[in-house]
Design an enzyme around this catalytic site. Sequence first.
Site, mmCIF file in Angstrom:
data_model
loop_
_atom_site.group_PDB
_atom_site.id
_atom_site.type_symbol
_atom_site.label_atom_id
_atom_site.label_comp_id
_atom_site.label_asym_id
_atom_site.label_seq_id
_atom_site.Cartn_x
_atom_site.Cartn_y
_atom_site.Cartn_z
ATOM 1 C CB SER A 1 4.183 -2.478 53.356
ATOM 2 O OG SER A 1 3.651 -3.474 53.941
ATOM 3 C CE LYS A 2 -1.203 3.305 55.258
ATOM 4 N NZ LYS A 2 -1.284 3.778 56.390
ATOM 5 N NE ARG A 3 1.261 -7.737 53.501
ATOM 6 C CZ ARG A 3 1.668 -8.133 52.445
ATOM 7 N NH1 ARG A 3 1.195 -8.590 51.400
ATOM 8 N NH2 ARG A 3 3.130 -8.422 52.421
#
Length: 459
Positions: free
Chosen positions: A247-249
């Site tokens: 994910s973006k994280r």
Amino acid sequence: MSVRTRFAPSPTGRLHLGNARTALFNWLFARKHGGKFIVRIEDTDRERSTKEFEKNILEDLRWLGMEWDEGPDVGGGKGPYRQSERLSIYKSYAARLVDNGLAYNCYCTKERLEGLRKTQLAKGNPPRYDGMCRSLASSDAPANIEPAIRFRVPEREIRFIDGVHGELSFDTSAFGDFVIVGSDAIASYNFAVVVDDALMEITHVIRGDDHLSNTPRQILLFDALGLKAPSFSHIPLVLGKNKLPLSKRDRNGSIGELRGEGFLPTAIVNSVARLGWSPEEGLLGLDELASAFALEDLSNSPAVFDVERLKSFNREAIKRMDDDALFASLGLIARDGLFKEAVLEIRANASTIPELKDIINSVTGSIPYDEDALAVLSEPYARAVLTAFSDEAYTSGLLDGTAYNRIIAEVKKKTGEKGQRLFLPIRYALTGKKEGVELVNILKLIGKIEALKRIKRFI
Ligand code: GLU
């Protein structure tokens, strides 16, 4: 047999860690065996493919250091290397299958197929073509409908040895006859890939696990066309630290994004190489990775991407950067020797070049003094330290390491202060902060005049 591998991106997005890893493993395998690495653009999805993504992907691959021997921009004897330029080839191979009775024209409308799907799903069955046009006589073919071409799936068991998963077997009875060329004359993914892998003489296909279910269909097509199938290796998914898809994280970020954040190609390559493979520790060059690479060593469980590991590779890569290249990337070529000396000493504090820039700017730029700083700086002992420091520095030559040691020793002697009470006032006056770059490097970065100016404010 000379090894030929390929990376076959669909230009429907940027190059990500997952597909960069696919590219890398194919590249490493080809280089290890003195073979060829081919790039093929799979742009048959006309709606989602763009030239811009194609350009980005190729740029990012090159930037990572993976040059290709054949591909859309460099050419080669088995082109064209863009599927959109090969549609007539697919059509002719599909026609061959129709002539042999191994594929047939299908006139089913979208509406019929959609209805069929819904009924099957409602009954709890997996959707699958019911064979309506399988035995349609050509005299019964509707005149004004452009047919799709469907492959007549034979019922059999398909077995193959996957380079990562070992022996696998699939039963084709669940497949249903699938489309190989649509009524819009565009070949389906499975068909185009088979024709291309055969004509481009690909010997080893290394790709993500998400393609595992396509492989038996592709093997059926190789067999039907009388073409030799390559060997297949399917590499496991890449997950984030939380074991969920990236994910973006996790900065699943495209390679372009990581590049923008200041990660260096060698650090990215090293961290991507560790996704499902464990070569020896440390920052390795592409050639070292290539000579160590072996399909048998790839793991068959999901790989976890760890941004901290990427940062530590990047730190190492910055440490190994040629000095002038480092100064150039920081825009500091014209700086004096002491300044550069400090930059070389503090580079290990940063995990990216922009972070290093920030560290340098936090010292050289304007500084806010917070309440804690002002409280310390207004104490009489602090003033005494700063006065002594200023006197010593004023009569000193350049503020290099030797001068710094002498000045500190003198200030200590004159004021009787030591430890925090000696260093904190100087640090606060020079930077406004309690912690950070070593004092001696602060002096090298700002120089004598600026240092005296900052100190004088608090005397
Ligand atoms: N174009 C496919 C993709 O981007 C790869 C196909 C393959 O490797 O067979 O997922």
